[in-house]
Write an enzyme that holds these catalytic residues in place. Structure first.
Site, short mmCIF file in Angstrom:
data_model
loop_
_atom_site.label_atom_id
_atom_site.label_comp_id
_atom_site.label_asym_id
_atom_site.label_seq_id
_atom_site.Cartn_x
_atom_site.Cartn_y
_atom_site.Cartn_z
N THR A 153 -3.79 12.27 -19.78
CA THR A 153 -5.01 11.48 -19.94
C THR A 153 -5.81 11.44 -18.64
OG1 THR A 153 -3.76 10.04 -21.41
CG2 THR A 153 -5.95 9.32 -20.81
N GLU A 183 -6.66 9.27 -27.86
CA GLU A 183 -5.33 9.70 -27.44
C GLU A 183 -4.77 10.82 -28.32
OE1 GLU A 183 -3.53 8.89 -24.69
OE2 GLU A 183 -2.13 10.38 -25.47
N HIS A 199 -0.08 7.82 -29.48
CA HIS A 199 0.64 8.42 -28.35
C HIS A 199 2.07 8.70 -28.77
CE1 HIS A 199 2.40 8.96 -24.40
NE2 HIS A 199 1.19 8.93 -23.86
C1 GP9 Z 1 -1.59 5.46 -20.56
C2 GP9 Z 1 -2.31 6.36 -21.49
C3 GP9 Z 1 -1.43 7.47 -21.94
O1 GP9 Z 1 -2.37 4.51 -19.95
O2 GP9 Z 1 -3.49 6.79 -20.97
O3 GP9 Z 1 -1.26 8.41 -20.95
P1 GP9 Z 1 -0.80 9.90 -21.26
O4 GP9 Z 1 0.70 9.86 -21.37
O5 GP9 Z 1 -1.40 10.34 -22.54
O6 GP9 Z 1 -1.30 10.65 -20.12
MN MN Z 2 -3.26 10.68 -23.33
#
Ligand code: GP9
Ligand code: MN
Length: 630
Positions: free
Chosen positions: A295, A253, A410
């Site tokens: 993501t 992430e 995140h």
């Molecule tokens: C949520 C994670 C984060 O399931 O994949 O998503 P993002 O905000 O980075 O797209």
């Molecule tokens: Mn992400």
């Protein structure tokens, strides 16, 4: 003429509202969105462009009668202000403007709530001051109601159209082909204004829906010709080196390359990844190519070797399409395919899209034990996530292709004191400051995962692909970022270079680790993985190429049409020399323009036309297409 003059002079209250909305939008461009201009003409356009839509939107209220008209006027101002405000909040995180498809992603909104409050400021209330003034003027001063004919209201709307035509005329001088070639929302907002951009976006969306209806099987043949001409033969030395092994994909992430081999107060930010890089193939010029789908876009790029959408998230808009994705291909090769991610299954519409991509299993939040103690920020902490995933992994038949999606690093990068292994950075951006400890934590989680894989005897039979999914630090934090990087400022050139994310291919037992500088992106992973597993990809439709191929061209296209080669970076209409970061003549970048446009256009064509429905279910059926090409 006298008639027109009369319309204007009797609508003082209306023009006051228009003036407020116009100036407010411009001030917001400068203060909220920090839109940068490079010439007087550009600044003029920025200043001028809110006018036409302000006249038009507020002008609609003139079709109402008497007192209701002024109330509708205030409501229209309020609505327009909300549009501005939603864009502002969105921009603070994504450095991007809202698009229509983003509004359909309501199922994500719930989960985003925590982050949204972070993005609001007390000073935001100033945005609504003019509405209050208008309301006070209306109710206290008792504005007399004027007699207005429909025709006169029509004159006002016609004026708006004329202003817009004038605006567009200058914009076309400033940026030719603005509406036909641009994939860049900031350029659109800069030139035609926020509201007109939203109208334009609505038109583009409706067009993409029409494309599916009009597509037919000859379209896929045209695309196949194009990708065949760009196909790169694999390196025979690397082809099949991981045949039959498990494939572990780690989607890390918000991990960007600028933290690799860097320190905070003398402490390494990613000690484990730094060590792993020394024992792996490491790609230091690897770019994320995601847009608003974050993501999910990265997942789409990796599994399909297709671009995601320029706006919105393909996971939402095209989950019903046919695909020929990596999980499906691997299923045919006897692989079990899965995703491990401790979030709601519907986030990013994953549950739907994963079916279309061919995943056998999605281990979502229901498969994890998530408590208050083992959670932070967006949910289950990465270390607990990996620990708990080991049993799930062991439950699968081998060989498997399993993707792990981490979560702790995140935005807004929250972390408990007990998990902080390095100090926060010190700058005026709390976001950047907090980023480093959460990256450090994620690095630790990955280290623990590798240790556990070894303990369980799973390590030797697997290969590992690790990559950053997209940027974590947006352009909003440029000042703090320039401080961290020791630069005077972050230019558009630097912004593109900051889109690099680490990409590591770790093959246990590898004797000759290497750092590979080829310019590449997430779109290249599918053919690369297939070839490492000894699977031919010649029959496929893919827009990336095998990263180990000796014929490979060092080149990447980003979703907004920016691109990077060994020598140049092209972005926001400017060609930069890569070594010095200074602008050079367009002619250096021009030879790539056509390829960039064709890559994006053909990939979009596959997506919007749902062209895989004409391609056949598997390789045998693909002969029908191949028959035409060979
Ligand atoms: C949520 C994670 C984060 O399931 O994949 O998503 P993002 O905000 O980075 O797209
Ligand atoms: Mn992400």
């Amino acid at each position: 003429m006298a008639n027109i003059k009369a319309v204007f002079s009797k609508l003082k209250f209306f023009w006051l509202a228009v003036f407020f909305l116009w100036i407010k939008t411009y001030v917001l461009y400068k203060v909220g969105f920090r839109i940068h201009t490079e010439s007087l003409l550009q600044e003029f356009l920025l200043f001028f462009n809110p006018l036409s839509s302000a006249v038009f939107l507020l002008g609609l209220s003139l079709f109402f009668r008497d007192r209701l008209r002024n109330i509708m006027l205030i409501l229209a101002s309020l609505l327009a202000t909300f549009v501005l405000y939603f864009n502002l909040v969105y921009y603070r995180f994504f450095s991007d403007f809202l698009t229509w498809p983003v509004f359909y992603q309501t199922s994500n909104v719930q989960d985003l709530q925590g982050s949204v409050f972070e993005l609001m400021n007390g000073t935001d209330v100033f945005l609504f001051v003019d509405i209050v003034i208008l309301a006070v003027v209306l109710f206290k001063k008792k504005i007399p109601t004027v007699n207005l004919k429909k025709r006169e209201a029509g004159i006002v709307l016609a004026t708006a159209v004329m202003i817009f035509t004038f605006n567009l005329g200058i914009a076309q001088v400033e940026r030719p082909q603005l509406l036909t070639r641009s994939f860049d929302r900031e350029l659109l907002v800069k030139n035609i204004g926020m509201f007109n951009y939203h109208f334009y976006d609505a038109y583009i969306q409706s067009q993409s829906n029409a494309q599916r209806a009009f597509a037919d099987s000859s379209d896929i043949i045209e695309v196949k010709h194009y990708v065949d001409a760009n196909y790169k033969e694999p390196d025979p030395e690397k082809f099949g080196i991981a045949t039959g092994k498990n494939v572990i994909v780690l989607s890390l992430e918000s991990l960007q390359s600028f933290v690799i081999n860097e320190t905070i107060e003398g402490e390494e930010i990613t000690p484990f990844l730094n060590k792993l890089i020394d024992e792996s193939y490491y790609f230091d010029n690897f770019y994320h190519q995601t847009a608003q789908g974050k993501t999910s876009d990265s997942e789409f790029l990796v599994d399909n070797s297709l671009f995601g959408r320029g706006s919105g998230a393909v996971f939402f808009t095209h989950a019903g399409n046919e695909y020929n994705a990596l999980p499906e291909i691997l299923n045919e090769e006897g692989y079990f395919t899965s995703v491990m991610h401790a979030n709601n299954k519907s986030f990013w519409n994953r549950d739907m899209m994963y079916q279309s991509l061919g995943y056998n299993q999605f281990f979502d939040i229901d498969y994890y034990d998530v408590t208050e103690e083992n959670s932070v920020g967006w949910g289950l902490k990465d270390i607990d996530f990996f620990e708990q995933s080991i049993d799930l992994l062991k439950s699968q038949p081998e060989p498997y292709y399993s993707k792990f999606i981490t979560l702790t690093n995140h935005f807004p990068f929250e972390l408990g004191e007990e998990d902080r292994m390095i100090n926060e950075y010190t700058s005026d951006s709390g976001t950047l400051n907090r980023y480093f400890p959460t990256v450090r934590y994620m690095d630790k989680a990955v280290e623990i995962f590798f240790e556990r894989m070894k303990e369980e005897g799973l390590y030797e039979d697997s290969i590992f692909i690790l990559y950053g999914d997209h940027y974590g630090i947006s352009e909003n934090h440029n000042r703090a970022m320039s401080m961290f990087l020791g630069k005077d400022e972050i230019t558009p050139f630097d912004t593109i270079q900051l889109q690099r994310v680490p990409m590591i291919i770790h093959v246990p037992g590898l004797t000759e680790p290497e750092t590979i500088h080829t310019v590449s992106g997430q779109i290249d992973l599918k053919p690369t993985i297939m070839h490492l597993l000894g699977i031919d990809s010649k029959n496929d439709i893919q827009f990336g190429s095998d990263l180990f191929s000796p014929e490979r061209e060092s080149f990447v296209v980003l979703r907004d049409g920016s691109f990077v080669t060994d020598d140049y970076v092209f972005t926001k209409g400017i060609c930069y020399d890569k070594e010095t970061g200074t602008d050079v003549e367009q002619s250096y970048c021009e030879p790539y323009f056509e390829k960039v446009e064709m890559d994006l256009d053909y990939s979009d064509k596959v997506l919007y036309g749902d062209l895989f429905r004409f391609y056949g279910e598997n390789k045998q059926d693909a002969e029908t297409v191949e028959g035409v090409t060979s």
